[in-house]
Design a protein around this motif. Structure first.
Motif, mmCIF file in Angstrom:
data_model
loop_
_atom_site.group_PDB
_atom_site.id
_atom_site.type_symbol
_atom_site.label_atom_id
_atom_site.label_comp_id
_atom_site.label_asym_id
_atom_site.label_seq_id
_atom_site.Cartn_x
_atom_site.Cartn_y
_atom_site.Cartn_z
ATOM 1 N N GLU A 261 -4.767 1.240 -1.692
ATOM 2 C CA GLU A 261 -3.791 2.031 -0.906
ATOM 3 C C GLU A 261 -4.300 2.136 0.741
ATOM 4 O O GLU A 261 -3.583 2.370 1.318
ATOM 5 N N ASP B 141 0.792 -1.122 0.051
ATOM 6 C CA ASP B 141 0.187 0.094 -0.115
ATOM 7 C C ASP B 141 0.855 1.315 -0.011
ATOM 8 O O ASP B 141 0.672 2.325 -0.737
ATOM 9 N N LYS C 123 1.294 4.034 -3.146
ATOM 10 C CA LYS C 123 1.065 5.474 -2.666
ATOM 11 C C LYS C 123 2.149 6.425 -2.867
ATOM 12 O O LYS C 123 1.996 7.481 -3.669
ATOM 13 N N LYS D 191 -5.096 -0.566 2.007
ATOM 14 C CA LYS D 191 -5.052 -2.248 2.483
ATOM 15 C C LYS D 191 -6.128 -2.892 2.833
ATOM 16 O O LYS D 191 -5.962 -3.617 3.503
#
Length: 173
Positions: free
Chosen positions: A122, A90, A94, A124
Motif C-alpha cells: 500500500e 496501491d 487501499k 508502493k
C-alpha cells in the motif's frame, strides 16, 4: 531454400544461425549478433554420448526413447507478458480494503500473508508477487492487472513469434 531467423534481432538469413550464450541465456543468432555473446561449441554428431560411454543415437531410431511419442512443444517465454500491474495498484488496494472495513492486519489474516507485506504494497514500496496479487483480487473483488496492446509490443510478420530484438534495445559495441 531454407530460411533462418535470428532470435536476438529477428533478421532472416539464408545462412544457419549459431548457438550463442548472452548473459546466461542461449539464443540462435545471426553472424552479426554472435558478437554480443559467447559462441557455444557443439560437439560433432559422432561425438554425442562419448563422454559417458553411451552410444550415439541412431538416426533411424526414435529420439524420445518411447517409440513414436510426440515431440514436446517449445516453451513460450513470452506467455506471461500479456498482463501488467496497474500503475495505481496501491490506491486500488487501499480503497477496496477500506470499503470492506478491513484493517491491514485483518486483510493479511484473510489472505494468509504478513501485515507488513500489505503495508509495503500500500505504500508502493514493493510490487506484489503474482500469487499475492491473485489473493488480493479475489478477497477484495478488484482487478490489479491490465492487458497490454500486443500489436504495438511485437513486430508483425515474424514467423516464429517474438524475438529478443522485438522487446529489447540491443546496444552495439
Amino acid at each position: 531454400m531454407e530460411s533462418y531467423e535470428c532470435e536476438i534481432c529477428g533478421k532472416k538469413t539464408k545462412f544457419p544461425t549459431t548457438a550463442v550464450k548472452v548473459e546466461g541465456a542461449e539464443f540462435k543468432a545471426c553472424s552479426e549478433c554472435t558478437k554480443l555473446g559467447t559462441v557455444i561449441e557443439k560437439r560433432p554428431p559422432n561425438q554425442i554420448g562419448k563422454a559417458y560411454g553411451t552410444p550415439a543415437p541412431s538416426r533411424y531410431a526414435p529420439q524420445s526413447g518411447y517409440g513414436n511419442a510426440p515431440k514436446a512443444k517449445p516453451k513460450n517465454y513470452f506467455a506471461g507478458l500479456e498482463n501488467e500491474l496497474v500503475e495505481d495498484y496501491d490506491a486500488v488496494i487501499k480503497k477496496a480494503r477500506e470499503a470492506k472495513g478491513l484493517s491491514q492486519e485483518d486483510l493479511a489474516l484473510k489472505i494468509k500473508e504478513k501485515a507488513s507485506l500489505i503495508k509495503k504494497i500500500e505504500r508502493k514500496e514493493i510490487h506484489p508477487e503474482e500469487s499475492v496479487m491473485k489473493k488480493l483480487e479475489k478477497e477484495l473483488n478488484i482487478k490489479l492487472t491490465e492487458s497490454l496492446e500486443t500489436g504495438e509490443t511485437f513486430q508483425k510478420g515474424s514467423s516464429n513469434g517474438a524475438t529478443l530484438g522485438d522487446i529489447a534495445f540491443v546496444k552495439r559495441k
